[in-house]
Design an enzyme around this catalytic site. Structure first.
Site, short mmCIF file in Angstrom:
data_model
loop_
_atom_site.label_atom_id
_atom_site.label_comp_id
_atom_site.label_asym_id
_atom_site.label_seq_id
_atom_site.Cartn_x
_atom_site.Cartn_y
_atom_site.Cartn_z
N GLY A 1 -5.92 -7.84 -4.42
CA GLY A 1 -6.29 -7.90 -5.84
C GLY A 1 -5.63 -6.78 -6.65
N ASN A 2 -5.32 -5.66 -5.97
CA ASN A 2 -4.74 -4.53 -6.69
C ASN A 2 -3.26 -4.76 -7.04
OD1 ASN A 2 -4.08 -4.09 -3.82
ND2 ASN A 2 -2.99 -2.38 -4.71
N LYS B 1 -19.21 -9.70 0.61
CA LYS B 1 -17.86 -9.60 0.04
C LYS B 1 -17.92 -8.96 -1.35
CE LYS B 1 -13.58 -11.17 -0.99
NZ LYS B 1 -12.56 -10.29 -0.50
N LYS C 1 -9.08 -7.10 7.33
CA LYS C 1 -7.63 -7.01 7.54
C LYS C 1 -7.32 -6.79 9.03
CE LYS C 1 -6.92 -4.88 3.04
NZ LYS C 1 -6.95 -6.14 2.30
P1 ADP Z 1 -7.42 -5.97 -1.08
O1 ADP Z 1 -7.66 -6.47 -2.46
O2 ADP Z 1 -6.02 -5.50 -0.88
O3 ADP Z 1 -7.90 -6.90 0.01
P2 ADP Z 1 -9.66 -4.26 -0.31
O4 ADP Z 1 -10.39 -3.39 -1.28
O5 ADP Z 1 -10.33 -5.47 0.21
O6 ADP Z 1 -8.26 -4.61 -1.00
O7 ADP Z 1 -9.19 -3.38 0.95
C1 ADP Z 1 -8.50 -2.16 0.77
C2 ADP Z 1 -9.49 -0.99 0.76
O8 ADP Z 1 -10.02 -0.79 2.08
C3 ADP Z 1 -8.92 0.37 0.42
O9 ADP Z 1 -8.82 0.57 -0.96
C4 ADP Z 1 -9.94 1.33 1.06
O10 ADP Z 1 -10.86 1.80 0.10
C5 ADP Z 1 -10.72 0.44 2.04
N1 ADP Z 1 -10.83 0.95 3.40
C6 ADP Z 1 -11.98 0.90 4.13
N2 ADP Z 1 -11.79 1.42 5.34
C7 ADP Z 1 -10.49 1.81 5.42
C8 ADP Z 1 -9.70 2.41 6.45
N3 ADP Z 1 -10.22 2.71 7.64
N4 ADP Z 1 -8.39 2.67 6.18
C9 ADP Z 1 -7.86 2.39 4.97
N5 ADP Z 1 -8.57 1.80 3.95
C10 ADP Z 1 -9.87 1.51 4.17
MG MG Z 2 -9.89 -7.54 0.37
#
Ligand code: ADP
Ligand code: MG
Length: 315
Positions: free
Chosen positions: A16-17, A132, A273
């Site tokens: 989303g970013n 979510k 992920k």
């Molecule tokens: P996207 O929209 O790319 O799916 P998300 O917010 O779902 O983004 O996932 C990315 C986020 O995961 C990062 O901004 C971070 O805050 C979070 N995060 C949680 N645990 C971890 C980790 N162990 N390493 C890196 N990021 C993490």
């Molecule tokens: Mg996500």
């Protein structure tokens, strides 16, 4: 021109970013400008790979839901319809930006954006436990006043909705045919429109499927070679958010599972992920890369991000 079948299949899952950055209000102008960074890199790769682009909709679908909460003059739409709306909206934004970038680079490729359904199980336990995060970030005090469920995430408090596991992507055969003819396919937006299957009919259901899990399922179903997840951090960290946080450059599925079980990856964010990365490489995928949207090209060359693969790189 290369025979498309001689090229590896690269799936790029955009977070989303890629559209709304931290601290921005998320106007459409901002979103179009932000998209150019990842999409330029996709255009750079367009000659060397058959390409599929999938995308998340967390911020956008949360904003739409909020808009509905503010308006009582027209009927409210179910979440499944809002997912379909954001799929169309973001698909259009990605396709038009990619079209322009390819034109700038003098490349001629056919592009298609496809509405995608994803089948889920109506008895999935996720329906009883919304997890979510979607929409804007709230302070703890504001979150306590809201009428909908929220949860604390590394970004702050956010609304949470049910996120069942994806079982299959309904349009997988069509997607495979299109990429084999060298179309760049933009699909599975927002994790796909969640549906349940009853006999020969589909029914939409209130949920948002995680786009990384849906992408991994599609990647596995159509035999993708390389799966790249582009997000707002430069990879997966152990001890994320702590002073001793450390980027994990390379993981085998077993190592990734070990960190997952030890709770290093955030629920609804990095956790899916890593689960997606493991699922993909354990079912025939070559490697999964997790990287930032600014480092897509470098990650493909092995110079950035976290790689999950059966044969981890030697340090
Ligand atoms: P996207 O929209 O790319 O799916 P998300 O917010 O779902 O983004 O996932 C990315 C986020 O995961 C990062 O901004 C971070 O805050 C979070 N995060 C949680 N645990 C971890 C980790 N162990 N390493 C890196 N990021 C993490
Ligand atoms: Mg996500």
């Amino acid at each position: 021109m290369k025979n498309p079948l001689s090229k590896q299949i690269l799936m790029i899952a955009l977070g989303g970013n890629a559209l709304i950055r931290k601290g921005q209000t998320g106007t459409i102008e901002e979103q179009f400008v932000n998209l150019r960074l990842p999409i330029r890199q996709v255009a750079d790769l367009a000659d060397d790979y058959r390409i599929i682009i999938t995308y998340g909709n967390g911020p956008q679908v949360g904003n739409l839901l909020l808009q509905q909460d503010c308006c009582h003059a027209v009927p409210k739409l179910p979440l499944e319809i809002l997912v379909a709306q954001t799929q169309g909206q973001i698909g259009y934004m990605i396709e038009s930006t990619l079209d322009s970038e390819l034109l700038i680079q003098g490349k001629n490729r056919d592009i298609v954006s496809l509405l995608s359904y994803v089948v889920v199980d109506r008895d999935d336990p996720a329906f009883a436990r919304p997890s979510k995060p979607i929409g804007p970030v709230y302070t703890r005090e504001k979150a306590a006043e809201l009428s909908f469920p929220t949860a604390e995430t590394p970004k702050g408090y956010r609304r949470v909705v049910a996120s069942p596991r994806p079982i299959t992507i309904v349009e997988k055969k069509e997607i495979k045919k299109l990429i084999d003819q060298d179309f760049i396919v933009i699909c599975c937006g927002g994790g796909g429109i969640p549906v349940t299957r009853e006999g020969r009919t589909f029914h939409g259901i209130d949920a948002v499927v995680d786009k990384d899990l849906a992408s991994a399922r599609l990647a596995r179903e159509i035999g993708v070679d390389l799966f790249l997840i582009a997000t707002d951090v430069d990879g997966a960290y152990r001890n994320f958010g702590r002073e001793d946080a450390e980027l994990l450059p390379s993981l085998s599925p077993a190592e990734a599972q070990k960190y997952l079980d030890a709770g290093h990856f955030g629920e609804g964010s990095m956790r899916p992920k890593i689960e997606a990365a493991i699922e993909f490489v354990e079912h025939g995928g070559r490697k999964t890369l997790i990287t930032s949207i600014s480092a897509i090209s470098r990650a493909v060359k092995g110079q950035a991000g976290t790689v999950v693969t059966l044969q981890p790189l030697q340090p």
